[in-house]
Design an enzyme around this catalytic site. Sequence first.
Site, PDB file in Angstrom:
ATOM      1  N   TYR A   1      23.772  -1.363  -9.247  1.00 49.31           N
ATOM      2  CA  TYR A   1      23.241  -2.168  -8.209  1.00 49.31           C
ATOM      3  C   TYR A   1      22.724  -1.318  -6.798  1.00 49.31           C
ATOM      4  CZ  TYR A   1      25.030  -6.348 -10.908  1.00 49.31           C
ATOM      5  OH  TYR A   1      25.009  -7.112 -12.018  1.00 49.31           O
TER       6      TYR A   1
ATOM      7  N   ASN B   1      17.651 -14.147 -11.067  1.00 48.14           N
ATOM      8  CA  ASN B   1      16.557 -13.788 -11.819  1.00 48.14           C
ATOM      9  C   ASN B   1      15.948 -14.997 -12.509  1.00 48.14           C
ATOM     10  OD1 ASN B   1      14.537 -12.473 -13.192  1.00 48.14           O
ATOM     11  ND2 ASN B   1      15.798 -11.710 -14.707  1.00 48.14           N
TER      12      ASN B   1
ATOM     13  N   CYS C   1      17.151  -8.021 -15.985  1.00 48.47           N
ATOM     14  CA  CYS C   1      18.377  -7.894 -15.091  1.00 48.47           C
ATOM     15  C   CYS C   1      19.672  -7.579 -16.048  1.00 48.47           C
ATOM     16  CB  CYS C   1      18.593  -9.090 -14.381  1.00 48.47           C
ATOM     17  SG  CYS C   1      18.872 -10.839 -15.671  1.00 48.47           S
ATOM     18  N   HIS C   2      19.497  -7.507 -17.305  1.00 50.16           N
ATOM     19  CA  HIS C   2      20.746  -7.424 -18.246  1.00 50.16           C
ATOM     20  C   HIS C   2      20.739  -5.723 -18.079  1.00 50.16           C
ATOM     21  CE1 HIS C   2      17.074  -7.084 -20.707  1.00 50.16           C
ATOM     22  NE2 HIS C   2      17.579  -6.260 -21.662  1.00 50.16           N
TER      23      HIS C   2
ATOM     24  N   GLU D   1      18.760  -2.842 -27.458  1.00 46.77           N
ATOM     25  CA  GLU D   1      17.648  -1.888 -26.958  1.00 46.77           C
ATOM     26  C   GLU D   1      18.139  -0.398 -26.876  1.00 46.77           C
ATOM     27  OE1 GLU D   1      17.297  -2.981 -22.692  1.00 46.77           O
ATOM     28  OE2 GLU D   1      16.008  -4.844 -23.195  1.00 46.77           O
TER      29      GLU D   1
END
Length: 166
Positions: free
Chosen positions: A103, A126, A134-135, A161
Amino acid sequence: MKHDPATVFAEWQGPLGPMVLAATPQGLSGIWFQGQRHGPDTSAWQRATDVAVLQQAMTQLAAYFAGRRKAFDLPLDLRAGTAFQQRVWQALLEIAPGGTTSYGALSKRIGSPGAVRAVGAAVGRNPVSIVVPCHRVIGTDGSLTGYAGGLERKIALLALEGATRH
């Protein structure tokens, strides 16, 4: 959040649970896990399964969850957010698949280093989960912090991912 009155929606069953996808004439405007925090009230929206961008989003999400797609190629409509939220959401799009950021780093990236909490609030609101990633935002110490869709989904998305936490 003020959604376009022309918003239409469809439901899609993803591997992490049912999802609501929304679109305006300008593009994809929302992807939410059913029941997630800050999800939309769809009662004023028309249900539509024949809208091209919604069909494309479902196809690309299916490929993403099957491991055949890392990035999305969809027109987005992020106008439901404030100017600040839109800056944060645009910055989220720059986080590469498999990568993460904090952040604090995100607040510096948008030129507001003192706005870490406001950035966190914008990330949490979001409207286009997964596509606007946003993850991929984690705590400065590498900890997995909140996710409007649920922490277990954030963990699953990062694992899908192959993300590394810094």
